[in-house]
Motif scaffolding. Structure first.
Motif: not given
Length: 458
Positions: A398-404
């Motif tokens: 569920e992590a967003t692209l910026p978080q990843r």
């Protein structure tokens, strides 16, 4: 491979060798060129005997061999190699008339076969898949060896600079016989540190006595610490030696010291200053040869976090403070710790340790491990028992692209610092970013460069 989960150069990163065996020089040259263009390191051999000389134990690669060769054919070579290492992938090259024989060889353990004529991409794909399998096998073997070598006698397993420095600090403090305050998150190994200080020092033959200050009610902790005489209070039918007196000559470990009631803090401060204890119900004063190792998950030097914990007791305990880095700050140690716990759990449950699958590896790489080493140990036990779901967990998916991207950037910075042992100039050259940007990113990701500095040798 994820930057936060490196394997040393002798293992996975170097598992890219293909030994191509064929008695036909034209075939050797053609296939060597095909494999090299696909990015493999290629060696060739003109016979089975030559190939056997080039395949040592733990060969960091695979073997591709033609079946039709004089003296010793490819099938016999495969069987000789299998006797040497059952996990070595061998790909057989066959003519149309040998396909049935090649299928039978796969039942014996051959990795794959290619029927002539085969496209170059088929050879490259087969070699790549076989090398992936070989890499996994060699990584598992290496980690098991390291875990076995660590053994029960070596606590605080890890080869990151932070753990090397911690072990060196503990070895110095063990013989210094001073009180120590251990700061670390839940599950980071505070009691293991205390036991190391005890075991590595002159007090190792005397008792190691532990008490969790947060696990006992206020009405009980004073009796547990200081002891009592018969009749000291209602229900005290017998004399009881307290933990402090019992630890005399050895080590007293006080876990969760921040949870100690105020009244007990006052009495403990007196004991630390005088090295004497007075059990409840008597005026007798008894000398104690005391070494205290206190542990806390709270930064007691910060008044805002200290709460009702007495400042004078903190300063009395804080002769030396040892900080245990959380697991997220030493992710390179996770494979070794996990393998150690798997080996220990397998022995305890009397079952064979399982292979470390790609799904398990992904979890080890991506999970935040808020419970630190204790959480990792329980995860290893579930993997050994076969009751752990190894699919990627919800927070990761569920992590967003910026978080990843943020997580990946932090992993790259940690890997560069570890590779260059904390050297700023070399790390900046590897990352290709300005110094100010580098320090901004350290602060944003909570990375402590000092954790990667190699301790000086003496």
């Amino acid at each position: 491979m994820n930057a936060s989960f490196p394997i040393d150069p002798a293992s996975s990163d170097a598992v890219d060798r293909v030994l191509f065996v064929d008695d036909d020089p034209a075939m050797r040259e053609s296939n060597q060129q095909t494999l090299e263009l696909a990015g493999f390191r290629v060696e060739t051999a003109a016979s089975a005997a030559e190939a056997l000389e080039r395949v040592p134990a733990d060969f960091a690669g695979i073997v591709v061999t033609d079946v039709r060769m004089p003296v010793v054919d490819g099938l016999a070579l495969f069987r000789r190699l299998r006797e040497r290492d059952p996990d070595l992938p061998v790909i057989l090259i066959t003519g149309h008339g040998d396909v049935e024989m090649a299928v039978a060889a796969m039942h014996e353990g051959a990795y794959d076969f290619l029927a002539k004529p085969y496209p170059a991409e088929r050879l490259a794909t087969g070699a790549r898949n076989a090398l992936d399998k070989r890499r996994l096998v060699l990584d598992n073997r290496r980690l098991k060896r390291l875990a076995r070598d660590a053994g029960e006698s070596l606590p605080l397993i890890g080869e990151t600079p932070a753990m090397q420095r911690l072990r060196k600090t503990l070895s110095h403090l063990a013989s210094a016989d001073v009180d120590v305050l251990v700061l670390g998150e839940t599950g980071a190994g505070k009691e293991v540190v205390a036991q190391a200080l005890h075991a590595w020092g002159a007090r190792h033959a005397q008792p190691f006595v532990g008490l969790n200050c947060g696990a006992l009610p206020d009405t009980v902790i004073e009796s547990e610490l200081f002891g009592h005489e018969a009749g000291a209070f209602t229900g005290a039918q017998r004399r009881r030696v307290g933990r402090i007196e019992h630890s005399s000559g050895g080590t007293l470990f006080l876990d969760e010291i921040e949870s100690m009631p105020l009244a007990a803090q006052i009495k403990l401060l007196r004991v630390l200053e005088t090295r004497e204890v007075s059990p409840l119900g008597t005026n007798e004063v008894r000398p104690v040869d005391l070494r205290v190792v206190a542990a806390t998950k709270t930064d007691l030097s910060d008044p805002a976090q200290r709460g009702q914990f007495r400042a004078d007791l903190f300063h009395r305990l804080n002769v030396v403070t040892v900080r245990i880095p959380p697991l997220r700050e030493r992710r390179d140690d996770i494979p070794l710790l996990f393998s150690y716990f798997v080996s220990r759990a397998a022995a305890r449950f009397k079952i064979d340790p399982p292979a470390i699958t790609p799904a398990v590896r992904q979890h080890l790489r991506s999970h935040a491990w808020p419970g630190n080493v204790r959480e990792l140990m329980h995860y290893a036990e579930r993997v050994v028992l076969g009751v752990e779901e190894t699919a990627p967990e919800a927070p990761e998916t569920e992590a967003t692209l910026p978080q990843r991207l943020e997580r990946y950037e932090a992993d790259l910075i940690r890997e560069a610092l570890a590779r260059h042992q904390g050297d700023i100039k070399a790390t900046l050259q590897t990352l290709g970013i300005p110094r100010k940007t580098f320090y901004d990113k350290l602060q944003r990701h909570g990375i402590d460069r000092s954790e990667y500095l190699t301790p000086p040798t003496r």
